[in-house]
Design a protein around this motif. Sequence first.
Motif, PDB file in Angstrom:
ATOM      1  N   UNK A   1      10.249  -9.004   2.034  1.00 41.76           N
ATOM      2  CA  UNK A   1      11.024  -8.187   1.100  1.00 41.76           C
ATOM      3  C   UNK A   1      10.947  -8.754  -0.313  1.00 41.76           C
ATOM      4  N   UNK A   2      11.120 -10.054  -0.454  1.00 39.61           N
ATOM      5  CA  UNK A   2      11.066 -10.681  -1.770  1.00 39.61           C
ATOM      6  C   UNK A   2       9.683 -10.506  -2.406  1.00 39.61           C
ATOM      7  N   UNK A   3       8.638 -10.655  -1.599  1.00 41.36           N
ATOM      8  CA  UNK A   3       7.278 -10.496  -2.117  1.00 41.36           C
ATOM      9  C   UNK A   3       7.033  -9.073  -2.599  1.00 41.36           C
ATOM     10  N   UNK A   4       7.499  -8.092  -1.816  1.00 46.15           N
ATOM     11  CA  UNK A   4       7.309  -6.696  -2.203  1.00 46.15           C
ATOM     12  C   UNK A   4       8.106  -6.363  -3.456  1.00 46.15           C
ATOM     13  N   UNK A   5       9.336  -6.842  -3.548  1.00 47.48           N
ATOM     14  CA  UNK A   5      10.148  -6.573  -4.739  1.00 47.48           C
ATOM     15  C   UNK A   5       9.505  -7.186  -5.985  1.00 47.48           C
ATOM     16  N   UNK A   6       8.875  -8.341  -5.835  1.00 49.05           N
ATOM     17  CA  UNK A   6       8.157  -8.942  -6.964  1.00 49.05           C
ATOM     18  C   UNK A   6       7.026  -8.034  -7.415  1.00 49.05           C
ATOM     19  N   UNK A   7       6.265  -7.500  -6.466  1.00 44.46           N
ATOM     20  CA  UNK A   7       5.168  -6.582  -6.818  1.00 44.46           C
ATOM     21  C   UNK A   7       5.722  -5.308  -7.450  1.00 44.46           C
ATOM     22  N   UNK A   8       6.822  -4.793  -6.907  1.00 47.54           N
ATOM     23  CA  UNK A   8       7.441  -3.594  -7.482  1.00 47.54           C
ATOM     24  C   UNK A   8       7.890  -3.851  -8.925  1.00 47.54           C
ATOM     25  N   UNK A   9       8.480  -4.999  -9.137  1.00 46.29           N
ATOM     26  CA  UNK A   9       8.953  -5.360 -10.482  1.00 46.29           C
ATOM     27  C   UNK A   9       7.804  -5.373 -11.475  1.00 46.29           C
ATOM     28  N   UNK A  10       6.644  -5.821 -11.021  1.00 47.15           N
ATOM     29  CA  UNK A  10       5.505  -6.008 -11.927  1.00 47.15           C
ATOM     30  C   UNK A  10       4.632  -4.773 -12.074  1.00 47.15           C
ATOM     31  N   UNK A  11       4.914  -3.708 -11.314  1.00 46.53           N
ATOM     32  CA  UNK A  11       4.084  -2.512 -11.408  1.00 46.53           C
ATOM     33  C   UNK A  11       4.166  -1.905 -12.801  1.00 46.53           C
ATOM     34  N   UNK A  12       3.014  -1.435 -13.274  1.00 45.41           N
ATOM     35  CA  UNK A  12       2.897  -0.942 -14.644  1.00 45.41           C
ATOM     36  C   UNK A  12       3.204   0.550 -14.723  1.00 45.41           C
ATOM     37  N   UNK A  13       4.368   0.932 -14.192  1.00 40.99           N
ATOM     38  CA  UNK A  13       4.773   2.331 -14.231  1.00 40.99           C
ATOM     39  C   UNK A  13       5.485   2.642 -15.544  1.00 40.99           C
TER      40      UNK A  13
ATOM     41  N   UNK B   1       0.801  -1.235   0.000  1.00 43.01           N
ATOM     42  CA  UNK B   1       0.000   0.000   0.000  1.00 43.01           C
ATOM     43  C   UNK B   1       0.827   1.276   0.000  1.00 43.01           C
ATOM     44  N   UNK B   2       2.133   1.189   0.301  1.00 44.39           N
ATOM     45  CA  UNK B   2       2.973   2.381   0.313  1.00 44.39           C
ATOM     46  C   UNK B   2       3.476   2.765  -1.076  1.00 44.39           C
ATOM     47  N   UNK B   3       3.395   1.849  -2.043  1.00 40.50           N
ATOM     48  CA  UNK B   3       4.020   2.117  -3.338  1.00 40.50           C
ATOM     49  C   UNK B   3       2.981   2.538  -4.380  1.00 40.50           C
ATOM     50  N   UNK B   4       3.468   3.113  -5.458  1.00 42.19           N
ATOM     51  CA  UNK B   4       2.599   3.621  -6.516  1.00 42.19           C
ATOM     52  C   UNK B   4       1.940   2.475  -7.280  1.00 42.19           C
ATOM     53  N   UNK B   5       0.629   2.595  -7.497  1.00 41.12           N
ATOM     54  CA  UNK B   5      -0.120   1.640  -8.324  1.00 41.12           C
ATOM     55  C   UNK B   5      -0.830   2.452  -9.402  1.00 41.12           C
TER      56      UNK B   5
END
Length: 211
Positions: free
Chosen positions: A188-200, A59-63
């Motif tokens: 950390x690994x789970x969050x980095x996976x979500x960050x990697x997949x963000x459609x920015x 929830x802290x990162x851009x979506x």
Amino acid sequence: MVNVLINETETLYCYALKKLIVDLFGTQFGCEIEFMTEFTRENISNADLMVLSLCRGEPFICTPELLARRKGVMIGLVNGEHYSKETLPACFQEMVFVSRDAPLSDFYRVFSSAWHTLQRHEESRINPVCAECQHRTLSPRQTVIMASLYQGLSTPAIAQKLKIDSKTVYAHKYDVMQKFQLESDHHLQALLTRMRDKNMQINLLRECLKA
């Protein structure tokens, strides 16, 4: 008709959510349900109710897709953690959070509240201003170190690769864990996976992983 968008990767959990929503909205409130599972801008724009499965810290990162939202209620499925709305990006400040393993009564309460909100048209939309958004990001150095950790490099290997001290690598990792309220390497690994997949438009972590 209520358009419900569910973004959940676990098939059985998604099935259970659909059954709960049909039972509550359909059986008790006499409303037809149209389910959507593709997390696209079109579906987000049309959704009356969105149910999003979120890993710790997400929830802290851009979506960026949430900028397409025009109406409705958002429910975030989390893993027991708590978030203060004042610390979240504008797109998440209207979200109602419920723990994935909460009692069934909590889910009925949250979804019943969402239903009544939709009926009263109280979903006051916030028009997010991206330039003023307080979403959290990785610094350029943190991005490089996190990408290396994600790829399985050890701390000494990262230090040697970047020509820095191992303590510096540990310090950056600690800062990232604190910034996103993470409690384990798994988080950390789970969050980095979500960050990697963000459609920015510019996804520095993804670009770093490709290099």
